[in-house]
Write a protein that holds these residues in place. Structure first.
Motif, PDB file in Angstrom:
ATOM      1  N   GLU A   1       0.830  -1.209   0.000  1.00  0.00           N
ATOM      2  CA  GLU A   1       0.000   0.000   0.000  1.00  0.00           C
ATOM      3  C   GLU A   1       0.863   1.258   0.000  1.00  0.00           C
ATOM      4  N   LYS A   2       1.964   1.238   0.768  1.00  0.00           N
ATOM      5  CA  LYS A   2       2.887   2.384   0.781  1.00  0.00           C
ATOM      6  C   LYS A   2       3.470   2.618  -0.610  1.00  0.00           C
ATOM      7  N   ALA A   3       3.826   1.522  -1.281  1.00  0.00           N
ATOM      8  CA  ALA A   3       4.405   1.635  -2.626  1.00  0.00           C
ATOM      9  C   ALA A   3       3.410   2.259  -3.605  1.00  0.00           C
ATOM     10  N   ILE A   4       2.174   1.809  -3.556  1.00  0.00           N
ATOM     11  CA  ILE A   4       1.161   2.316  -4.490  1.00  0.00           C
ATOM     12  C   ILE A   4       0.857   3.789  -4.202  1.00  0.00           C
ATOM     13  N   VAL A   5       0.788   4.160  -2.933  1.00  0.00           N
ATOM     14  CA  VAL A   5       0.543   5.563  -2.573  1.00  0.00           C
ATOM     15  C   VAL A   5       1.656   6.457  -3.110  1.00  0.00           C
ATOM     16  N   ARG A   6       2.930   6.008  -2.941  1.00  0.00           N
ATOM     17  CA  ARG A   6       4.058   6.828  -3.392  1.00  0.00           C
ATOM     18  C   ARG A   6       4.109   6.916  -4.921  1.00  0.00           C
ATOM     19  N   ILE A   7       3.860   5.833  -5.604  1.00  0.00           N
ATOM     20  CA  ILE A   7       3.863   5.849  -7.067  1.00  0.00           C
ATOM     21  C   ILE A   7       2.724   6.718  -7.592  1.00  0.00           C
ATOM     22  N   THR A   8       1.557   6.588  -6.980  1.00  0.00           N
ATOM     23  CA  THR A   8       0.409   7.403  -7.397  1.00  0.00           C
ATOM     24  C   THR A   8       0.721   8.888  -7.253  1.00  0.00           C
ATOM     25  N   SER A   9       1.360   9.248  -6.148  1.00  0.00           N
ATOM     26  CA  SER A   9       1.749  10.648  -5.921  1.00  0.00           C
ATOM     27  C   SER A   9       2.730  11.112  -6.989  1.00  0.00           C
ATOM     28  N   ALA A  10       3.702  10.261  -7.301  1.00  0.00           N
ATOM     29  CA  ALA A  10       4.704  10.616  -8.320  1.00  0.00           C
ATOM     30  C   ALA A  10       4.058  10.824  -9.683  1.00  0.00           C
ATOM     31  N   LEU A  11       3.104   9.973 -10.017  1.00  0.00           N
ATOM     32  CA  LEU A  11       2.431  10.099 -11.313  1.00  0.00           C
ATOM     33  C   LEU A  11       1.570  11.365 -11.362  1.00  0.00           C
ATOM     34  N   GLN A  12       0.870  11.621 -10.274  1.00  0.00           N
ATOM     35  CA  GLN A  12      -0.001  12.806 -10.237  1.00  0.00           C
ATOM     36  C   GLN A  12       0.803  14.100 -10.318  1.00  0.00           C
TER      37      GLN A  12
ATOM     38  N   GLN B   1       3.746  14.394 -11.709  1.00  0.00           N
ATOM     39  CA  GLN B   1       4.642  14.326 -12.863  1.00  0.00           C
ATOM     40  C   GLN B   1       6.124  14.318 -12.448  1.00  0.00           C
ATOM     41  N   GLU B   2       6.405  13.587 -11.379  1.00  0.00           N
ATOM     42  CA  GLU B   2       7.795  13.406 -10.962  1.00  0.00           C
ATOM     43  C   GLU B   2       8.497  12.479 -11.955  1.00  0.00           C
ATOM     44  N   ARG B   3       9.801  12.598 -12.015  1.00  0.00           N
ATOM     45  CA  ARG B   3      10.586  11.692 -12.854  1.00  0.00           C
ATOM     46  C   ARG B   3      10.838  10.394 -12.093  1.00  0.00           C
TER      47      ARG B   3
ATOM     48  N   LYS C   1      19.942  11.651  -9.279  1.00  0.00           N
ATOM     49  CA  LYS C   1      19.899  12.999  -8.710  1.00  0.00           C
ATOM     50  C   LYS C   1      20.225  14.053  -9.765  1.00  0.00           C
ATOM     51  N   ALA C   2      21.269  13.801 -10.539  1.00  0.00           N
ATOM     52  CA  ALA C   2      21.715  14.778 -11.538  1.00  0.00           C
ATOM     53  C   ALA C   2      20.686  14.995 -12.642  1.00  0.00           C
ATOM     54  N   ASN C   3      19.829  13.990 -12.858  1.00  0.00           N
ATOM     55  CA  ASN C   3      18.869  14.082 -13.954  1.00  0.00           C
ATOM     56  C   ASN C   3      17.427  14.283 -13.472  1.00  0.00           C
ATOM     57  N   GLY C   4      17.282  14.647 -12.231  1.00  0.00           N
ATOM     58  CA  GLY C   4      15.979  15.046 -11.726  1.00  0.00           C
ATOM     59  C   GLY C   4      15.012  13.932 -11.387  1.00  0.00           C
ATOM     60  N   PHE C   5      15.515  12.697 -11.193  1.00  0.00           N
ATOM     61  CA  PHE C   5      14.642  11.604 -10.775  1.00  0.00           C
ATOM     62  C   PHE C   5      14.438  11.680  -9.259  1.00  0.00           C
ATOM     63  N   THR C   6      13.191  11.676  -8.831  1.00  0.00           N
ATOM     64  CA  THR C   6      12.905  11.767  -7.392  1.00  0.00           C
ATOM     65  C   THR C   6      12.403  10.448  -6.816  1.00  0.00           C
ATOM     66  N   LEU C   7      12.114   9.476  -7.674  1.00  0.00           N
ATOM     67  CA  LEU C   7      11.666   8.158  -7.218  1.00  0.00           C
ATOM     68  C   LEU C   7      12.350   7.078  -8.039  1.00  0.00           C
TER      69      LEU C   7
ATOM     70  N   SER D   1      19.689  11.003   1.637  1.00  0.00           N
ATOM     71  CA  SER D   1      20.371  12.272   1.893  1.00  0.00           C
ATOM     72  C   SER D   1      20.293  13.211   0.691  1.00  0.00           C
ATOM     73  N   LEU D   2      20.000  12.643  -0.472  1.00  0.00           N
ATOM     74  CA  LEU D   2      19.876  13.440  -1.691  1.00  0.00           C
ATOM     75  C   LEU D   2      18.410  13.686  -2.064  1.00  0.00           C
ATOM     76  N   ASP D   3      17.500  13.272  -1.178  1.00  0.00           N
ATOM     77  CA  ASP D   3      16.059  13.399  -1.424  1.00  0.00           C
ATOM     78  C   ASP D   3      15.604  12.602  -2.648  1.00  0.00           C
ATOM     79  N   VAL D   4      16.216  11.448  -2.831  1.00  0.00           N
ATOM     80  CA  VAL D   4      15.784  10.509  -3.866  1.00  0.00           C
ATOM     81  C   VAL D   4      15.128   9.324  -3.157  1.00  0.00           C
ATOM     82  N   ASP D   5      13.842   9.117  -3.393  1.00  0.00           N
ATOM     83  CA  ASP D   5      13.100   8.048  -2.724  1.00  0.00           C
ATOM     84  C   ASP D   5      13.277   6.713  -3.443  1.00  0.00           C
TER      85      ASP D   5
END
Length: 566
Positions: free
Chosen positions: A65-76, A78-80, A132-138, A157-161
């Protein structure tokens, strides 16, 4: 090398008798079902007629459930999103499945596979830095990551989930990721623990569809990829794996994805694939990309939706597979020479060999070949980035992973399964490690495990084998670990005609028992028995039953695994 024949315990005779009557099948076949835990008509119905409704609810998996919530947020938002995977068949099919599935909902997605030679196995700092260098957050990591505690901390530490989708054994500490999907977690109550890495990706896609009320076909279209991973990664073909393998084979044979279809054509076989065909024809070609070059080339094939591109890419990795064969044959010969010339190595209960310039991509294959030759736990190492890195293989019944765990003080890193693992050590620890590994194995392995064993399911007479018997036998497929093709013993057979050597060492002969039909047989690598089998002298055989097709004519054939002259 002489092999032991081990007859599986018959199980409950009464249950076999009842099941044989209820199913109207030979009692021997019913006995095999009982041996494999199928004891009722209802269980047999599910076994012989699997359905996709038998798949478990993906939300039973811890953190789903945590995985689906995080992916759904990323899609909504428009995270990389980066899909990160290992470079073997399981890893590349996992990446292809997950990338293709989520590409249906976003264009802000890419995939990444570490360089086998520069980055090694698993999550790499290089990969995280690239994200990190290419803007991927997940990052969704597949078939790796369960032991990457320090790497996930670095990503945090780089804010990459991270969402980890792995099927390997966890360590004492789990990575601090957003979600860790791994049925082997001690706190995970998912009912089936033996999914492949791609299988975890499949469950992730299934969960997303369920959560968003999407059509099942959106994830079921990837069953062929999932089946390839199940076959190649040698996971038990029971429970969900058997269901996915069953329907994956149907899809492969009837409507494969464009990339797999191209690989089937280049392999020379385009229909009626079995699990073994996948293992020996498709898996080596997919693996070759990561072994000889860049595993992304394999993903490109699997993701191809245009025939021309798929054909071009499959031709390329087929040439890499040809190169791989040459490499592993030459390295195997070198390794054999090292062992045979060392009195210490030849007399050990383990094999640990090293050569600085061996190709890192093929040493796993070499380890498997050496294990077959000497039948003992084997490790093959080469130099990589200042350390020695390699692959380990075990023999049936011996837990290699536990042995490596006992030597972990001398290892930089390791991971894997009971029968196969990867490891890295410092050069100065090679000899201490070799000695300790020998000591650990010698004290924990029994002599019988150092002799190859043929597991035999049932003793039958040849007269029991007919078209119906074989038809029921086929319905037990797909075959693989924990559901192997049944092996039978028949005693008191006699030679019909003459023995024949096919190729350089394969034995071909015809046999019969009193009152039975004549059966043609083939015994691969059993040419040594040619002069031991005499006319009018009975002998025993253990074998599997298969169908031989020659000039459109089909006939049953016995594939002999062992011979004992009476």
């Amino acid at each position: 090398m002489e092999k032991r024949w081990a007859l599986v315990e018959k199980g409950d005779d009464m249950k076999s008798e009842v099941l044989a009557n209820e199913l109207n099948i030979d009692k021997c076949l019913a006995q095999i079902l009982v041996q494999r835990g199928i004891t009722s008509f209802e269980e047999a119905r599910y076994f012989f007629r699997p359905t996709l409704t038998q798949l478990h609810d993906p939300f039973l998996m811890k953190d789903m459930e945590k995985a689906i919530v995080r992916i759904t947020s990323a899609l909504q938002n428009q995270e990389r999103i980066m899909v990160y995977g290992d470079y073997d068949v399981d890893g590349t099919t996992s990446v292809a499945l997950t990338y293709s599935f989520f590409s249906q909902f976003t264009s802000e997605i890419a995939y990444y596979i570490p360089d086998r030679h520069k980055e090694g196995y698993g999550i790499s700092t290089t990969g995280i830095d690239f994200a990190k260098a290419n803007g991927f957050t997940l990052i969704i990591a597949l078939d790796c990551g369960i032991r990457s505690v320090d790497k996930i901390a670095y990503a945090n530490s780089l804010d990459v989930d991270f969402i980890i989708c792995d099927h390997h054994l966890p360590g004492e500490e789990l990575p601090n990721a957003i979600a860790v999907l791994d049925p082997k977690r001690k706190d995970c109550e998912y009912p089936f623990k033996e999914l492949s890495g791609c299988g975890i990706g499949f469950k992730l896609a299934q969960a997303y569809c369920q959560a968003n009320d999407l059509p099942e076909k959106m994830y079921k279209q990837y069953l062929d990829l999932c089946m390839v991973s199940i076959a190649a990664d040698i996971v038990p073909i029971v429970d969900e794996n058997r269901i996915m393998a069953h329907f994956g084979l149907i899809k492969l044979n009837e409507n494969p994805c464009c990339g797999l279809k191209a690989l089937m054509q280049i392999s020379g076989k385009t229909e009626t694939y079995s699990i073994m065909d996948v293992v020996f024809l498709l898996a080596p070609r997919i693996n070759a990309a990561g072994r000889m070059g860049d595993a992304k080339d394999a993903v490109k094939v699997l993701l191809s939706d245009e025939v021309i591109l798929a054909d071009e890419q499959s031709l390329f990795i087929n040439s890499q597979n040809t190169d791989r064969k040459s490499f592993d044959q030459n390295i195997t010969l070198e390794a054999l020479a090292i062992i045979e010339q060392s009195e210490v190595l030849i007399n050990r209960k383990t094999t640990v060999v090293y050569q600085q310039d061996w190709n890192k991509g093929v040493i796993g294959i070499v380890a498997s070949r050496l294990t077959e030759k000497y039948y003992r736990p084997t490790i093959v190492l080469t130099e990589s980035n200042g350390n020695y890195t390699g692959s380990a293989r075990s023999v049936a019944g011996y837990d290699l992973y536990e042995a490596l765990l006992s030597c972990s003080d001398l290892l930089e890193q390791f991971g894997g399964h009971k029968y196969a693992a990867g490891l890295t050590i410092k050069p100065e620890n090679l000899i201490p490690f070799s000695d300790k590994f020998e000591s650990v194995v010698s004290s924990t392995i029994t002599d019988d495990l150092l002799t190859p064993e043929i597991i035999v399911d049932c003793e039958i007479d040849l007269v029991q084998i007919d078209a119906k018997f074989y038809r029921i036998l086929l319905q037990m497929a797909p075959f693989g670990p924990q559901n192997m093709a049944p092996v039978f013993i028949t005693k008191g057979v006699t030679l019909v005609g003459q023995t024949q050597i096919v190729g350089t060492k394969h034995l071909k002969l015809s046999v019969k028992q009193q009152n039975s039909a004549i059966f043609e047989t083939i015994g691969f690598n059993l040419g040594e028995f040619e002069n031991l089998i005499k006319p009018n002298k009975s002998f025993s055989i253990c074998y599997t039953i298969e169908e031989n097709v020659w000039r459109d004519k089909k006939r049953l054939q016995l594939n002999i695994k062992g011979i004992k002259v009476d």
